[in-house]
Each structure stands twice: as structure tokens, then as C-alpha cells.
Design an enzyme around this catalytic site. Structure first.
Site, short mmCIF file in Angstrom:
data_model
loop_
_atom_site.label_atom_id
_atom_site.label_comp_id
_atom_site.label_asym_id
_atom_site.label_seq_id
_atom_site.Cartn_x
_atom_site.Cartn_y
_atom_site.Cartn_z
N THR A 185 0.87 -1.18 0.00
CA THR A 185 0.00 0.00 0.00
C THR A 185 0.90 1.22 0.00
OG1 THR A 185 -0.04 0.13 2.39
CG2 THR A 185 -1.78 -1.14 1.36
N GLU A 330 -5.86 -3.92 0.32
CA GLU A 330 -6.11 -4.98 1.32
C GLU A 330 -7.37 -5.80 1.03
OE1 GLU A 330 -5.19 -1.92 1.91
OE2 GLU A 330 -3.99 -1.70 3.72
N LYS A 439 -12.78 18.16 10.68
CA LYS A 439 -13.53 18.22 11.93
C LYS A 439 -13.81 19.68 12.28
CE LYS A 439 -11.34 13.96 13.16
NZ LYS A 439 -10.18 13.93 12.26
N TRP A 444 -18.38 16.49 11.49
CA TRP A 444 -17.50 16.12 10.38
C TRP A 444 -17.99 16.71 9.06
CZ3 TRP A 444 -16.57 10.14 11.18
CH2 TRP A 444 -15.79 9.98 12.35
P1 ADP Z 1 -3.58 3.84 -1.48
O1 ADP Z 1 -4.40 4.83 -2.21
O2 ADP Z 1 -3.35 4.19 -0.05
O3 ADP Z 1 -2.43 3.32 -2.22
P2 ADP Z 1 -5.43 1.89 -2.22
O4 ADP Z 1 -5.11 2.06 -3.64
O5 ADP Z 1 -5.57 0.56 -1.66
O6 ADP Z 1 -4.41 2.55 -1.32
O7 ADP Z 1 -6.65 2.82 -1.93
C1 ADP Z 1 -7.70 2.47 -1.11
C2 ADP Z 1 -8.47 3.66 -0.71
O8 ADP Z 1 -8.90 4.42 -1.83
C3 ADP Z 1 -9.73 3.34 0.03
O9 ADP Z 1 -9.49 3.04 1.36
C4 ADP Z 1 -10.54 4.61 -0.17
O10 ADP Z 1 -10.17 5.61 0.75
C5 ADP Z 1 -10.14 5.06 -1.54
N1 ADP Z 1 -11.13 4.65 -2.52
C6 ADP Z 1 -11.09 3.60 -3.35
N2 ADP Z 1 -12.17 3.57 -4.14
C7 ADP Z 1 -12.94 4.62 -3.80
C8 ADP Z 1 -14.20 5.13 -4.24
N3 ADP Z 1 -14.89 4.56 -5.22
N4 ADP Z 1 -14.67 6.23 -3.63
C9 ADP Z 1 -13.99 6.83 -2.64
N5 ADP Z 1 -12.81 6.41 -2.19
C10 ADP Z 1 -12.28 5.32 -2.75
#
Ligand code: ADP
Length: 542
Positions: A185, A330, A439, A444
């Protein structure tokens, strides 16, 4: 009493074997680093993956070894994944957009023994190779006549490595819970953490993604796979596509509007998947060049929230259905998908859109709930929001190397770090990442909702909202806007535009215009960097 069904382990080598037997001539089209388009088939990918496996075995690669790939989406990259997983070695996708420091950390943490790289990243790897302690060999994924002069350790041309193989190798025949792939990640906080997929989790997710309630794909589809293979397990498409036998089109490094359009049209793609940024570039290109999309039927949008403007434009101007999905590295990664279900099918367009813009409902293999700060379950009323937790056979139970310690609660639930509500129909809506939520006065404000509302402004190309410190309210929103080329606007134009579209007290305290927003390694706006950029910024209300 046990059932009397066969023991057939869910190992991913079966996916490409199935494609070889049942869809041998279905094509895989790749745009190479040179820009050239090459064509191969599932049959050939299988044959070459087996040659590669046997060559790797000869070189001592074995069950459990990690091997890095730093590559675009192309057929060779697919061969490498299957060549590795067939012998229970682990494909480890390296995101080329990472900073050198993170790249070194990840490759060393994973203990990668080899790295397969596209030509593009040879200089990047040359610069860090002295610090990559476990890597014995670099494989350059190019034709023989493209092989560069390189200082990379024991560099070998991919085609020469393939030529070392004879295809005589045993595939599969190991436990389905064996590790299959590794993806870190992006680590917006702390060090990146490795998500380790198993063969079983990939099989289950690959099948789940194909389902009608998810990507809804069959062998009659042609898939433009824009989501990079180094982004969250390629959204399962490297498994789903050969499972159903759909033709795959891989864009390589070219993800600008024009290149995407050319592939969509040239290969008559019916389906595609990518983050919103890619679709914004495509839609701009289509508008500027007055092009249409006669073949494209639906697109999956995920990775960050789908702006309303994208869904509406696809719907109304191009007749393309947007499937909005949420997931994370994950979760393998599909967590929820938003579909037009019977309960919303007959609603007026605007009302239906408000459901489709939510992140949607989970497939069978994902359980989902929201909880308050004390871990108590919250109601599914579509109003209350809380921490989103998930559970299932394709969701992480720990990070590679035990990093981050225990990550599940007592009930086996994984905290996604997202804040969400779930409505009575079961549609989940992300209101924010817990670290991005603003916040204000004990309440929120959803940065995502604000961004989406601002994105509807006709002059907006991209928007981001962050919370800035405020003496009275704790935090207040700052709206940061990139305008479309040639457009002009003032802060007031945006605040006026937002009146009536958001709760009054959500109104950004200021609007600033910038030339571009910082993007993280998976193409999402980096709030971390934005907060850094605007650290000392004083809101006019403060
Ligand atoms: P990172 O961006 O930290 O590398 P990921 O690619 O696994 O990790 O991203 C996951 C995160 O992306 C989710 O926990 C969420 O916050 C965001 N995310 C993914 N899809 C969506 C969506 N359709 N709408 C809003 N947020 C999203």
C-alpha cells in the site's frame, strides 16, 4: 459428514491453463514502450509463461521466492505473473511512481530475488540498485534488438531468459492458501505495508469481479485494462479476463486521452476500468475533438470517488454506463460495487444518480459494517457515518513480515481507514478517509462530498478539499481548484455555485486556484502533500 466432491485446489495457474484450452486464440493487445502495438493470444501467453517458469526453476527460483516487476500493462507482464505463480513463486508489483527511498524499502523488505523491468524504468533501477540488497538479477522486458547498454546487475534480456526454458515444469499441485502475489500500500502514513494475496483469494476475487453484480463481463467483452498491474492487484483483471476469456487490451505507458481513445476505438473495447483522473483526460479529449464511443458499453471507476460530472457525461453524451466501485489493496481489491438494482431502477434520473454515485453494495465474499469510535455497530440508516470495517476470504488478515502488528479486531474485522454510511437499501457511501475528514465544531465535513460538488462547476478540471486549523472551529475547509484550460474564475464564483448544493456550514472558508494538484503513486490526489503545501496558509476567517 463430508461432501463427496473432488479436491481441486484453487490455484491461479489453472486460470491461464483454462484460457489456453478454452480460449487459445483470444487476443491480448499491448502498446509497447516504443509505442508499437503487438498482438498475442492466451495460448501463446500460456506457452511462454511455462517457458519462463522452467527457466526460472533452472535459475533456482522456487516456492515462496519473491520476484519484483516494475512494468506497465502488457502481455509480457502477464506472462511474468503466471510464470511465477505457476511455480508458487510470488509476483511482487513495484509501483514505478514511488520515491526512490520507498522503492528501496519495499524491494528490500520483500526480499525480491529478481526484478523484471520495462525499458522505461532501467534508469530508475540503475540509480537504486546498489541499495537493493537481495536482487541477484534484473530482467529487461524487451526484444533482443531493443536491449539497452545497462549497468544493472546480471542484466538479461527477457527473450533470452525465455529461451533458457524448455517448458518442462510442474505447475500447481500446492495448497490453495499458498502466497501468490505481493502489493504494498502506498503508505501515506508510516512505511508501506505489504499485502500478500493467496492463490485462493485471487481465484475467489477473480470470479467475484466477473459476476453480473460486479464488472459483469463475459468472453464477448473486450477489456481495456487501464488500471495498472501495480495498482491494487490490477483490480483482479489479470485473473478475471482469462477466466472468462475476454480479449485484453493493455495500454502500456500511454494513458493520455488520445491514446486511450485510439485503443478503445481501434480494438472495439466494450469494457474498461480506471481511476477518475484517466476518465477526465479521456472525456476532455473527446469533447475537444468531437469524438464518440460507439463500442464502449461500460466503465468501472474506482480508486477514488467518481465525480458526478463523469458519470453524467458518460451517461448522457456517450451512452456509456459507469459502474462505481470501492476497494483497497487490502481487499484484493473489490469491496463494493454500485449497480442499478430494481429498487432504484425506476427512480427519476437525479435520484437514481445519487445512489449510483455511492460506492455501492458488497459482493458475497465481503462482509461490511460501520462502527463508532468505541467499536459499537451503527445503524444502516444512510445518515449516520462511522468507521468502515470489512471481513472476508480475500481481505488481509496481516501484513507481510508482520508489519503493523495485529490488524484485525476481536471479531476478525479489518478497519479500512475509511468513514462511511450505509443506507437502508444497503448502499455504502464513503464520506472520507478517516485522516482526511474535516472536523469542524465537533462535526464532520466530508472532503469528498465537497470536492464532488465543486467538480460540477463547468470551469473546474480538478478539485481538492483539505481541512486547515481554525481557532474557533478546530478545522475549516479550503477548496483548491485547477481550472480547465482557457477558463477563468474567481473564488466567489465557486462559493456562489456551491450555495444550495451543500450544507451551509460546509461552505469552504476560502478557494485557491493552482496550476496542478500533487498526485500520489496510484494517481490519486495526495492530500498529505497538499496539507504540507498549505501548512502555513491562513484562512481569511481565522
Ligand atoms: P492507497 O491509495 O493508499 O495506495 P489503495 O489504492 O488501496 O491505497 O486505496 C484504497 C483507498 O482508496 C480506500 O481506502 C478509499 O479511501 C479510496 N477509494 C477507493 N475507491 C474509492 C471510491 N470509489 N470512492 C472513494 N474512495 C475510494
Amino acid at each position: 459428514m463430508q461432501g463427496l466432491m473432488q479436491d481441486w485446489q484453487l490455484t491461479c495457474d489453472r486460470v491461464i491453463t483454462h484460457a489456453k484450452i478454452n480460449h487459445p486464440d483470444r487476443e491480448i493487445i499491448s502498446r509497447q514502450v516504443s509505442g508499437a502495438i503487438t498482438r498475442t493470444t492466451y495460448g501463446e501467453v500460456y506457452d511462454r509463461a511455462r517457458l519462463l517458469s522452467s527457466a526460472l526453476v533452472k535459475r533456482g527460483i522456487k516456492l515462496g521466492d519473491r520476484v519484483g516487476t516494475m512494468a506497465w500493462n502488457n502481455a509480457r507482464h502477464l506472462e511474468v505473473w503466471y510464470g511465477l505463480l505457476g511455480i508458487a513463486a510470488i509476483y511482487h508489483t513495484l509501483n514505478p511512481r514511488l520515491f526512490p527511498q520507498q522503492l528501496k524499502y519495499i524491494a528490500n523488505h520483500a526480499g525480491d530475488r529478481m526484478i523484471f523491468t520495462d525499458l522505461t524504468f532501467v534508469p530508475t533501477l540503475e540509480a537504486v540498485q546498489d541499495d537493493l540488497t537481495s536482487v541477484e538479477t534484473f530482467v529487461i522486458m524487451c526484444d533482443r534488438d531493443e536491449m539497452p547498454k545497462t549497468r544493472l546487475r546480471n542484466a538479461i534480456c527477457y527473450e533470452d531468459l525465455i529461451a533458457e526454458g524448455d517448458g518442462d515444469v510442474r505447475w500447481g499441485d500446492f495448497d490453495e492458501n499458498t502466497a501468490c502475489g505481493l502489493c504494498y500500500t502506498s503508505g501515506t502514513t508510516g512505511n508501506p505495508k505489504g499485502v500478500l494475496y493467496s492463490h485462493r483469494s485471487n481465484m475467489l476475487m477473480g470470479m467475484t469481479a466477473a459476476m453480473g453484480g460486479a464488472m459483469n463481463v463475459t468472453g464477448s467483452d473486450v477489456c481495456l485494462m487501464v488500471v495498472p498491474m501495480f495498482h491494487a492487484n490490477a483490480w483482479a483483471l489479470a485473473f478475471t479476463a482469462p477466466m472468462v476469456g475476454m480479449k485484453m487490451v493493455m495500454p502500456g505507458p500511454f494513458m493520455d486521452g488520445k491514446s486511450i481513445y485510439e485503443l478503445l476505438e481501434g480494438e472495439k473495447c466494450t469494457f474498461s476500468a480506471a481511476v477518475p483522473t484517466v476518465w477526465l483526460m479521456l472525456l476532455n479529449y473527446l469533447e475537444e475533438n468531437k469524438k464518440k464511443l460507439p463500442h464502449l458499453d461500460r466503465v468501472l471507476i474506482g480508486g477514488s470517488a467518481c465525480p458526478r460530472a463523469i458519470m453524467e457525461t458518460f451517461d448522457k453524451d456517450y451512452g456509456v454506463q459507469v459502474i462505481h466501485a470501492w476497494g483497497m489493496t487490502e481487499t484484493s481489491p473489490l469491496g463494493t460495487v454500485s449497480h442499478i438494482e430494481p429498487e432504484i431502477a425506476d427512480l427519476p434520473y437525479e435520484e437514481q444518480l445519487s445512489y449510483r454515485l455511492k460506492q455501492g453494495k458488497p459482493p458475497l465474499i465481503v462482509e461490511m459494517k460501520i462502527v463508532d469510535d468505541d467499536g459499537n455497530d451503527l445503524p444502516r440508516d444512510g445518515v449516520v457515518s462511522g468507521v468502515l470495517k470489512v471481513r472476508g476470504p480475500a481481505i488481509s488478515k496481516a501484513y507481510f513480515g508482520g508489519e503493523g502488528g495485529e490488524i484485525l479486531d476481536a471479531g476478525g474485522w479489518f478497519d479500512t481507514g475509511d468513514v462511511a454510511s450505509i443506507d437502508p437499501l444497503g448502499f455504502m457511501q464513503i464520506t472520507d478517509r478517516s485522516k482526511d475528514v474535516i472536523k469542524s465544531g465537533g462535526e464532520w465535513i466530508s472532503s469528498i462530498d465537497l470536492e464532488n460538488a465543486a467538480m460540477d462547476h463547468p470551469s473546474a478540471a480538478e478539485c481538492a478539499v483539505i481541512g486547515l486549523p481554525h481557532p474557533k472551529w478546530d478545522e475549516r475547509p479550503l477548496l483548491i481548484v485547477v481550472l480547465k484550460a482557457g477558463k477563468k474564475a474567481k473564488a466567489k464564483d465557486f462559493t456562489k455555485f456551491l450555495i444550495g448544493k451543500i450544507a451551509k456550514w460546509w461552505m469552504p472558508d476560502d478557494v485557491v486556484f493552482v496550476d496542478e494538484l500533487p498526485h500520489g503513486p496510484t494517481g490519486k490526489v495526495s492530500k498529505l502533500e497538499l496539507r504540507e503545501q498549505f501548512k502555513g496558509y491562513k484562512l481569511p476567517t481565522a
